[in-house]
Design an enzyme around this catalytic site. Structure first.
Site, short mmCIF file in Angstrom:
data_model
loop_
_atom_site.label_atom_id
_atom_site.label_comp_id
_atom_site.label_asym_id
_atom_site.label_seq_id
_atom_site.Cartn_x
_atom_site.Cartn_y
_atom_site.Cartn_z
CE1 TYR A 168 -20.55 -13.61 7.57
CE2 TYR A 168 -21.80 -15.06 8.14
CZ TYR A 168 -20.45 -14.67 8.22
OH TYR A 168 -19.42 -15.41 8.44
CG ASP A 212 -26.58 -17.40 1.43
OD1 ASP A 212 -26.46 -18.56 1.83
OD2 ASP A 212 -25.72 -16.50 1.83
CE LYS A 237 -25.78 -20.62 9.90
NZ LYS A 237 -25.76 -19.56 10.77
C1 LIG Z 1 -27.19 -16.70 4.61
C2 LIG Z 1 -25.57 -16.92 5.26
N1 LIG Z 1 -24.96 -17.34 4.33
C3 LIG Z 1 -23.56 -17.84 4.79
C4 LIG Z 1 -23.10 -17.99 5.93
C5 LIG Z 1 -21.92 -18.69 6.30
O1 LIG Z 1 -22.12 -20.05 6.70
P1 LIG Z 1 -21.00 -20.57 7.76
O2 LIG Z 1 -20.96 -19.93 9.03
O3 LIG Z 1 -21.44 -22.11 7.61
O4 LIG Z 1 -19.71 -20.51 7.17
C6 LIG Z 1 -24.16 -17.86 6.92
C7 LIG Z 1 -23.82 -17.93 8.24
O5 LIG Z 1 -24.42 -17.41 9.27
C8 LIG Z 1 -25.54 -17.12 6.60
O6 LIG Z 1 -26.28 -16.64 7.40
#
Ligand SMILES: Cc1ncc(COP(=O)(O)O)c(C=O)c1O
Length: 450
Positions: free
Chosen positions: A156, A258, A286
């Site tokens: 994701y 990511d 995060k």
């Molecule tokens: C690996 C990864 N990328 C992107 C995102 C999206 O981040 P956000 O929820 O801050 O938009 C998440 C969210 O859980 C994630 O786990």
């Protein structure tokens, strides 16, 4: 629920239930994000939280939980980390929130990130991981002049149209495992975007070699989490990330890590430091701001110069706001204290080892996969290496039963096996001991229920 020896029993949550019913009258579904809903597994209803402190949260019914949900990752320094909270409050009082103009604290926060993360020469701040990934993908296309993004099934990367595909595709739509079809993760995404994506299984060297051999000259970037954390927790096979690095370099494509979850969590320099593989572009969120909302995109100078020189317009009213920058500066300073990651990993390893032992003693086959600061307990007889294996092997019913047993003993984490358990720097040895005591009982209850 009844009192258990040495462990608090979690009450029935009548106030949470009443609050959900009230919230549903004005807030869609009664919750702010789909992952918090009853449909996401929070049965019979999610606990409404009154407050958090360190490694614990208390709900409105007075139940105290040891928290491994940690806001789905951001509370790496625990709830209400004193220095970060103080830094943000002071900055708000003395400065304000948004100027639409640069200011010194912004550069100080950027310096912290550039110094910490080896693959980042220049950075820009954003407000969410989704935004950061959206920028990374578009920037990769801009820099390379190529249309395709290769991404992996089960990951994701946020909810932008360009990447919100094949997170957890239903088997009947997903195509063959050697050549999965791109499946939109929900309605409203233009189907034409399928032509801009190639989806493959993770940890499959032959499959990625084949894609690059066939279509490498059109591939702008391979986009991956360096540790797969949105289908439970799946580790990269030895040499896999290095292979992706070499393959992208050989084909003139970019490698995007990511690191929305892994950044500042696996190490100060994130997964790229932990695994020793540097990407061209990195997204962070995060772990970055001690629980305050902030994200970032960074990369090599050559790529980020596209933004620096105005060849790519990166904009956003709330980018680099005072809350975000004060939080980043204070959080990175706090995480830079020597010994922080050694202690975090040691506690995480103790917890993972303890869970393995407790499951073994209860005769429940599980795979505890992760790196300590983040992991998952897979209810599976054999290790999980990719999404298709997770879909075929992981027993979601038994996991949910175990989750219920843990929850009723005051241990909080997400009810879906596709999420993770997170550790903060504030979890104590006592927290770990209490968690393992609860886990032993919970595994035994699952064994009996089989
Ligand atoms: C690996 C990864 N990328 C992107 C995102 C999206 O981040 P956000 O929820 O801050 O938009 C998440 C969210 O859980 C994630 O786990």
């Amino acid at each position: 629920m009844t009192e258990r020896r040495g462990l608090p029993a979690v009450g029935l949550g009548v106030r949470s239930k009443a609050l959900l019913e009230r919230a549903e009258q004005s807030l869609a579904g009664g919750v702010g994000s789909s992952a918090r809903s009853t449909r996401a597994g929070w049965q019979p209803y999610p606990p409404f939280i009154a407050s958090g402190q360190g490694s614990h949260v208390t709900d409105v019914d007075g139940n105290d939980f040891i928290d491994y949900l940690l806001g789905l990752g951001p509370m790496l320094l625990g709830h209400r980390p004193p220095r970060v909270t103080e830094a943000v409050v002071t900055a708000l009082r003395e400065m304000g929130t948004v100027f639409g103009l640069p200011y010194a604290l912004e550069a100080e926060a950027a310096e912290r990130v550039v110094q910490a993360v080896p693959g980042i020469d220049l950075v820009r701040f954003a407000n969410s991981g989704s935004e950061a990934v959206g920028t990374a993908v578009r920037l990769a296309r801009a820099v390379t002049g190529r249309p395709l993004i290769v991404r992996f099934e089960g990951m994701y990367h946020g909810w932008m149209d360009t990447v919100y595909w094949s997170n957890h595709p239903p088997k009947k739509e997903a195509g063959p495992s050697e050549r999965p079809l791109p499946v939109p993760a929900g309605p409203g995404i233009p189907s034409s975007l399928a032509d801009t994506l190639v989806v493959r299984g993770w940890n499959d060297v032959a499959a990625i070699d084949q894609v690059m051999a066939e279509r490498g000259r059109d591939v702008a970037a391979i986009l991956t989490e360096p540790l797969m954390l949105n289908t439970g927790c799946i580790l990269p096979e030895d040499g896999y990330l290095k292979h992706l690095r070499e393959l992208t370099s050989a084909h003139g494509s970019l490698l995007i890590f990511d690191e929305v979850i892994t950044g500042f969590r696996l190490a100060l320099g994130g997964a790229q430091e932990y695994f020793g593989v540097l990407p061209d572009l990195t997204t962070l969120a995060k772990g970055l701001g001690g629980g305050f909302p902030v994200a970032a995109i960074g990369g090599s100078r050559a790529i980020m110069d596209w933004i620096a020189e105005g060849r790519y317009s990166h904009s956003g009213t709330y980018n680099s706001n005072v809350i975000a920058c004060a939080a980043v500066k204070a959080a990175v300073d706090e995480l830079s204290i020597p010994g922080t990651y050694e202690a975090l990993r040691a506690r995480g390893s103790k917890l993972m080892d303890g869970l393995r032992a407790a499951a073994r003693e209860a005769g429940v086959p599980v795979q505890v996969q992760g790196v300590g600061p983040v992991f998952q307990v897979w209810f599976s007889d054999s290790p999980i290496h990719n999404y298709r294996q997770a879909a075929a092997l992981a027993d979601h019913e038994r996991f949910h039963r175990w989750w219920q047993e843990m929850y009723s003993r005051g241990i909080l984490f997400h009810p879906s096996q596709d999420e993770n358990l997170f550790l903060s720097t504030t979890h104590s040895d006592l927290d770990i001991d209490r968690t393992l005591e609860a886990a032993s009982e919970a595994f035994r209850a699952c064994a009996v229920a089989r």
